[in-house]
Design a protein around this motif. Structure first.
Motif, PDB file in Angstrom:
ATOM      1  N   PHE A 184       0.934   3.996  -2.917  1.00  0.00           N
ATOM      2  CA  PHE A 184       0.334   5.276  -2.515  1.00  0.00           C
ATOM      3  C   PHE A 184       1.214   5.934  -1.456  1.00  0.00           C
ATOM      4  O   PHE A 184       0.915   5.875  -0.254  1.00  0.00           O
ATOM      5  CB  PHE A 184      -1.083   5.061  -1.976  1.00  0.00           C
ATOM      6  CG  PHE A 184      -2.033   4.435  -2.952  1.00  0.00           C
ATOM      7  CD1 PHE A 184      -2.696   5.217  -3.895  1.00  0.00           C
ATOM      8  CD2 PHE A 184      -2.250   3.067  -2.948  1.00  0.00           C
ATOM      9  CE1 PHE A 184      -3.568   4.647  -4.809  1.00  0.00           C
ATOM     10  CE2 PHE A 184      -3.125   2.484  -3.856  1.00  0.00           C
ATOM     11  CZ  PHE A 184      -3.782   3.277  -4.799  1.00  0.00           C
ATOM     12  N   LEU A 206      -3.862   1.281   5.398  1.00  0.00           N
ATOM     13  CA  LEU A 206      -2.532   1.268   5.992  1.00  0.00           C
ATOM     14  C   LEU A 206      -2.623   1.509   7.493  1.00  0.00           C
ATOM     15  O   LEU A 206      -1.953   0.829   8.293  1.00  0.00           O
ATOM     16  CB  LEU A 206      -1.655   2.339   5.336  1.00  0.00           C
ATOM     17  CG  LEU A 206      -0.238   2.487   5.888  1.00  0.00           C
ATOM     18  CD1 LEU A 206       0.549   1.192   5.691  1.00  0.00           C
ATOM     19  CD2 LEU A 206       0.498   3.646   5.212  1.00  0.00           C
ATOM     20  N   SER A 207      -3.443   2.477   7.896  1.00  0.00           N
ATOM     21  CA  SER A 207      -3.610   2.763   9.320  1.00  0.00           C
ATOM     22  C   SER A 207      -4.152   1.548  10.053  1.00  0.00           C
ATOM     23  O   SER A 207      -3.692   1.199  11.146  1.00  0.00           O
ATOM     24  CB  SER A 207      -4.547   3.956   9.499  1.00  0.00           C
ATOM     25  OG  SER A 207      -4.756   4.226  10.865  1.00  0.00           O
ATOM     26  N   LEU A 259       0.824  -1.210   0.000  1.00  0.00           N
ATOM     27  CA  LEU A 259       0.000   0.000   0.000  1.00  0.00           C
ATOM     28  C   LEU A 259       0.855   1.255   0.000  1.00  0.00           C
ATOM     29  O   LEU A 259       0.613   2.205  -0.747  1.00  0.00           O
ATOM     30  CB  LEU A 259      -0.916   0.000   1.228  1.00  0.00           C
ATOM     31  CG  LEU A 259      -2.126  -0.935   1.192  1.00  0.00           C
ATOM     32  CD1 LEU A 259      -2.739  -1.043   2.574  1.00  0.00           C
ATOM     33  CD2 LEU A 259      -3.157  -0.423   0.194  1.00  0.00           C
ATOM     34  N   LEU A 260       1.880   1.250   0.832  1.00  0.00           N
ATOM     35  CA  LEU A 260       2.738   2.428   0.965  1.00  0.00           C
ATOM     36  C   LEU A 260       3.500   2.715  -0.326  1.00  0.00           C
ATOM     37  O   LEU A 260       3.651   3.872  -0.733  1.00  0.00           O
ATOM     38  CB  LEU A 260       3.713   2.213   2.125  1.00  0.00           C
ATOM     39  CG  LEU A 260       4.618   3.380   2.506  1.00  0.00           C
ATOM     40  CD1 LEU A 260       3.812   4.628   2.821  1.00  0.00           C
ATOM     41  CD2 LEU A 260       5.489   2.998   3.694  1.00  0.00           C
ATOM     42  N   ALA A 294      -6.264   3.897   0.617  1.00  0.00           N
ATOM     43  CA  ALA A 294      -4.984   3.304   1.006  1.00  0.00           C
ATOM     44  C   ALA A 294      -4.570   3.771   2.397  1.00  0.00           C
ATOM     45  O   ALA A 294      -4.041   2.987   3.198  1.00  0.00           O
ATOM     46  CB  ALA A 294      -3.917   3.665  -0.018  1.00  0.00           C
ATOM     47  N   ALA A 295      -4.797   5.045   2.703  1.00  0.00           N
ATOM     48  CA  ALA A 295      -4.442   5.571   4.024  1.00  0.00           C
ATOM     49  C   ALA A 295      -5.235   4.864   5.117  1.00  0.00           C
ATOM     50  O   ALA A 295      -4.693   4.516   6.175  1.00  0.00           O
ATOM     51  CB  ALA A 295      -4.688   7.076   4.063  1.00  0.00           C
ATOM     52  N   ARG A 296      -6.524   4.626   4.866  1.00  0.00           N
ATOM     53  CA  ARG A 296      -7.349   3.936   5.861  1.00  0.00           C
ATOM     54  C   ARG A 296      -6.858   2.505   6.066  1.00  0.00           C
ATOM     55  O   ARG A 296      -6.728   2.034   7.204  1.00  0.00           O
ATOM     56  CB  ARG A 296      -8.821   3.934   5.416  1.00  0.00           C
ATOM     57  CG  ARG A 296      -9.494   5.291   5.473  1.00  0.00           C
ATOM     58  CD  ARG A 296     -11.004   5.175   5.310  1.00  0.00           C
ATOM     59  NE  ARG A 296     -11.375   4.633   4.007  1.00  0.00           N
ATOM     60  CZ  ARG A 296     -11.581   5.380   2.916  1.00  0.00           C
ATOM     61  NH1 ARG A 296     -11.435   6.710   2.982  1.00  0.00           N
ATOM     62  NH2 ARG A 296     -11.926   4.823   1.773  1.00  0.00           N
ATOM     63  N   SER A 338      -0.055   7.908   1.580  1.00  0.00           N
ATOM     64  CA  SER A 338      -0.790   7.249   2.661  1.00  0.00           C
ATOM     65  C   SER A 338       0.021   7.177   3.945  1.00  0.00           C
ATOM     66  O   SER A 338      -0.532   6.912   5.019  1.00  0.00           O
ATOM     67  CB  SER A 338      -1.205   5.837   2.231  1.00  0.00           C
ATOM     68  OG  SER A 338      -0.057   5.015   2.042  1.00  0.00           O
ATOM     69  N   ALA A 352      -5.763   7.057  -2.875  1.00  0.00           N
ATOM     70  CA  ALA A 352      -4.875   7.311  -1.739  1.00  0.00           C
ATOM     71  C   ALA A 352      -5.632   7.358  -0.424  1.00  0.00           C
ATOM     72  O   ALA A 352      -5.117   6.922   0.616  1.00  0.00           O
ATOM     73  CB  ALA A 352      -4.113   8.615  -1.969  1.00  0.00           C
ATOM     74  N   ALA A 353      -6.852   7.889  -0.427  1.00  0.00           N
ATOM     75  CA  ALA A 353      -7.623   7.976   0.811  1.00  0.00           C
ATOM     76  C   ALA A 353      -7.937   6.580   1.353  1.00  0.00           C
ATOM     77  O   ALA A 353      -7.794   6.314   2.549  1.00  0.00           O
ATOM     78  CB  ALA A 353      -8.905   8.765   0.567  1.00  0.00           C
ATOM     79  N   ALA A 368      -1.038   8.781   7.335  1.00  0.00           N
ATOM     80  CA  ALA A 368      -2.042   8.205   8.223  1.00  0.00           C
ATOM     81  C   ALA A 368      -1.424   7.533   9.443  1.00  0.00           C
ATOM     82  O   ALA A 368      -2.139   7.165  10.377  1.00  0.00           O
ATOM     83  CB  ALA A 368      -2.897   7.202   7.454  1.00  0.00           C
TER      84      ALA A 368
END
Length: 681
Positions: free
Chosen positions: A544, A621-622, A540-541, A617-619, A547, A614-615, A550
């Motif tokens: 994106f 990844l977090s 993911l990182l 992906a950020a969720r 991300s 990306a949004a 996050a």
């Protein structure tokens, strides 16, 4: 000495580069949605499987697995070492390449930049002179007639930029030595020679006046022209007596520019048109030109055929050019010197098969035997080394002209393998009909076998030697081993080429093997889902980079302490993004090029991801990082609970257990813990 190229410059270079433009200049790309596709340049295919992503600045072939960044493409497609790939990409963007200080002390960086600027100026001078020689050939009827007589066609002359140096003592000097700085540069690249003594200056000046056919003027007039105010070099004017101290190195010669792997002219070879001596004259050793390292025609070979597997090493410029002309574009030549170890190493960085072509006379066979001894340390499984002996009185130039390219290629295909040549040569030196001859054969073979690196090839070569002697390989191995250490059959002392100290692979960085360990585990297991949490998070990182925002600093610090393969790498990637955010996947990868984990990261960069933006992906990844930390929390808590039941905890462990228990209680609310912690006393 200049040091490393700063990582900050690599980041800027990748950020400015357009991988679509770079690859599109070499491979015809077709737009397909947000990406571009083509037939892969690294393997033969009819259906396009090669994709280029402008968003990620990354390419990947689903057929052969080739992948990389803009720099990686230059390294693979143009066969450039990393520093030269950086120089090439920077040159396209008009950026000077800085270097970190190579040694302590103020001003080292400035010195490195000044050296780079000086090098560029010398390359530019050589390029201008090469263009002048090339134009000269078209102007000289005599030179054109000679080229035609040698069978050179207009396309091959253009491809190799072949030219002509006028029959003049000061043609280059007069045109390019316009000021003192230009004069120094001409001398630095070996285009002019300083006269040895004042007496010689006077006599040579007189003879130059009569010999200067193209300039139509004597040396005094030429000196006067050189003494005028100069503009090309921007330096002080040349005094008449200073200019008179020099004369052109190359006169009345067909000129062959020698180009490096980036196509820059670094020197010249000249073939005399008449009966003069020496027949061939080369540039001397300079800061740019080292004849023991360069192979003439290598740049042209790479341009003509990007997927070639073989190099044919010949002895002359004309041999190389004529072989290219007749459809053998993998011919290269050593530059007026015997084959060197650096020649061999450089060739094997590009191809897996090396064929040496030699004249069939006594001198040619002696040169072939010297080449065999040079190449033995590079002989190993996966490489082919063969020797082609031409009919006596023939050289590649004459033979390919008489037989044609197809017949010559058939000769190359039938060239003698190294093992057969070695055995045949030693057999010719001994009489194997009796024991004394066999003993001499073994004595001659032993030092040669010692030079071959340990491995499969050396074992096979040993078997071939044993077969020639009608001996069991095991018996021969025992005899050689009894003769002393360092021979086949005895474990060799460390000394085979390995990663040098200070090289990227010389030592493992913290966490260096963690990601590789996870990769091995992943490859050995049956594919399932998207891989482990660490794999998911890193993928993911990479896809994106934004991300990373996050994940907080405190989470990143805790992640670095997670004892799971790849977690430390994930933490470092997140830390890099927090400190110096990379905008693209390519930038992130280039920061790891010198690390052991680079190959595995490239694999993850080619993995498909179902995350739309990306949004999202950020969720994800977090969430993945949170679950990793939760697992580590539970693992560590369980370890301390078990240890407390068996023995007393120290003060630090007690505090950690209390903290973990409180954290667990806070996360579970009023629910009862899975395991009640023991009473701490």
């Amino acid at each position: 000495m200049a040091g490393r190229i700063p990582q900050s410059f690599i980041d800027e270079l990748i950020a400015r580069a357009d991988i679509v433009d770079l690859i599109g200049a070499r491979v015809p790309l077709k737009k397909a949605g947000h990406e571009y596709k083509a037939c892969c340049p690294f393997h033969d295919e009819k259906t396009p499987s090669f994709w280029v992503s402008p968003d990620k600045q990354f390419y990947h072939c689903f057929g052969c697995g080739a992948h990389g960044t803009a720099l990686g493409f230059l390294m693979e497609y143009d066969r450039l070492p990393f520093p030269e790939a950086v120089e090439e990409l920077a040159g396209r963007l008009g950026l000077p390449v800085p270097h970190e200080a190579g040694h302590p002390g103020a001003g080292a960086g400035a010195t490195a930049d000044a050296d780079a600027q000086r090098t560029r100026a010398l390359h530019e001078l050589l390029a201008r002179v090469a263009d002048y020689f090339h134009a000269n050939l078209a102007r000289s009827e005599r030179a054109r007639a000679y080229a035609q007589q040698r069978g050179l066609t207009a396309p091959i002359i253009e491809r190799f930029r072949i030219g002509y140096a006028s029959d003049s003592w000061n043609d280059v000097l007069r045109r390019f030595g316009t000021d003192a700085r230009a004069l120094r540069d001409l001398a630095a690249v070996g285009l002019i020679i300083e006269r040895d003594a004042p007496a010689e200056r006077s006599s040579s000046a007189t003879s130059a006046a009569g010999a200067d056919q193209d300039a139509g003027a004597g040396s005094a007039a030429a000196a006067g022209a050189g003494a005028g105010p100069g503009t090309a070099g921007g330096g002080e004017p040349v005094a008449a007596d200073t200019a008179a101290r020099y004369y052109d190195r190359f006169r009345d010669r067909l000129m062959f520019p020698i180009r490096d792997s980036r196509g820059r002219v670094i020197g010249f070879g000249g073939r005399v048109l008449g009966a003069g001596e020496p027949k061939y004259l080369n540039s001397p050793e300079t800061a740019l030109f080292h004849k023991g390292q360069e192979l003439y025609g290598l740049y042209e070979s790479r341009l003509a055929r990007h997927t070639f597997e073989r190099l044919l090493v010949v002895e002359g410029y004309m041999d190389t050019v004529r072989l290219h002309q007749h459809g053998l574009p993998y011919a290269v030549a050593t530059l007026g010197t015997a084959t060197t170890p650096e020649h061999v190493r450089r060739a094997f960085r590009l191809v897996s098969e090396l064929v040496f072509a030699f004249d069939g006379d006594r001198a040619g066979r002696a040169a072939a035997w010297r080449a065999l001894q040079v190449v033995l340390p590079e002989a190993r499984a996966g490489r082919e080394i063969r020797f082609l002996f031409l009919p006596e009185g023939e050289d590649p130039d004459s033979l390919v002209g008489r037989e044609g390219g197809e017949h010559f290629e058939a000769r190359v295909a039938a060239a003698m393998p190294l093992s057969e040549y070695l055995v045949a040569h030693l057999a010719a030196e001994t009489d194997l009909a009796h024991a004394d001859g066999k003993a001499r054969f073994i004595a001659l073979a032993r030092p040669l076998l010692e030079r071959v690196p340990p491995g499969v090839y050396r074992e096979l070569l040993l078997e071939r030697v044993a077969a020639q002697l009608a001996l069991p390989a095991e018996r021969l191995q025992q005899w050689l081993a009894a003769a002393g250490p360092g021979v086949p059959g005895v474990p060799a002392a460390p000394g085979a080429p390995r990663g040098a100290a200070g090289s990227p692979n010389a030592s493992a960085a913290p966490g260096a093997s963690a990601l590789a360990a996870e990769g091995r585990a992943r490859r050995s297991a049956r594919p399932s889902g998207r891989g482990g949490l660490v794999t998911q998070a890193i993928t993911l990182l990479l896809h994106f980079p934004a991300s990373a925002a996050a994940v907080g600093e405190e989470q990143c610090a805790r992640l670095a302490r997670v004892e799971q393969p790849g977690a430390a790498v994930l933490a470092e990637l997140l830390g890099q993004q927090a400190a110096e955010p990379a905008a693209t996947l390519a930038q992130m990868l280039e920061r790891w090029r010198d690390r052991h984990e680079y190959r595995r990261l490239c694999e993850l960069a080619t993995a498909a991801t179902l995350v739309p933006d990306a949004a999202a992906a950020a969720r994800e990844l977090s969430e993945a990082v949170g679950r990793l930390l939760e697992r580590e929390h539970g693992r560590r808590l369980q370890i301390l609970i078990e240890k407390a039941r068996l023995t007393a905890l120290d003060a630090a462990e007690k505090l950690e257990l209390q903290s973990l228990t409180l954290d667990q209680g806070a996360s579970l609310g009023a629910s009862r813990p899975l395991s009640a912690p023991p009473k701490l006393s």
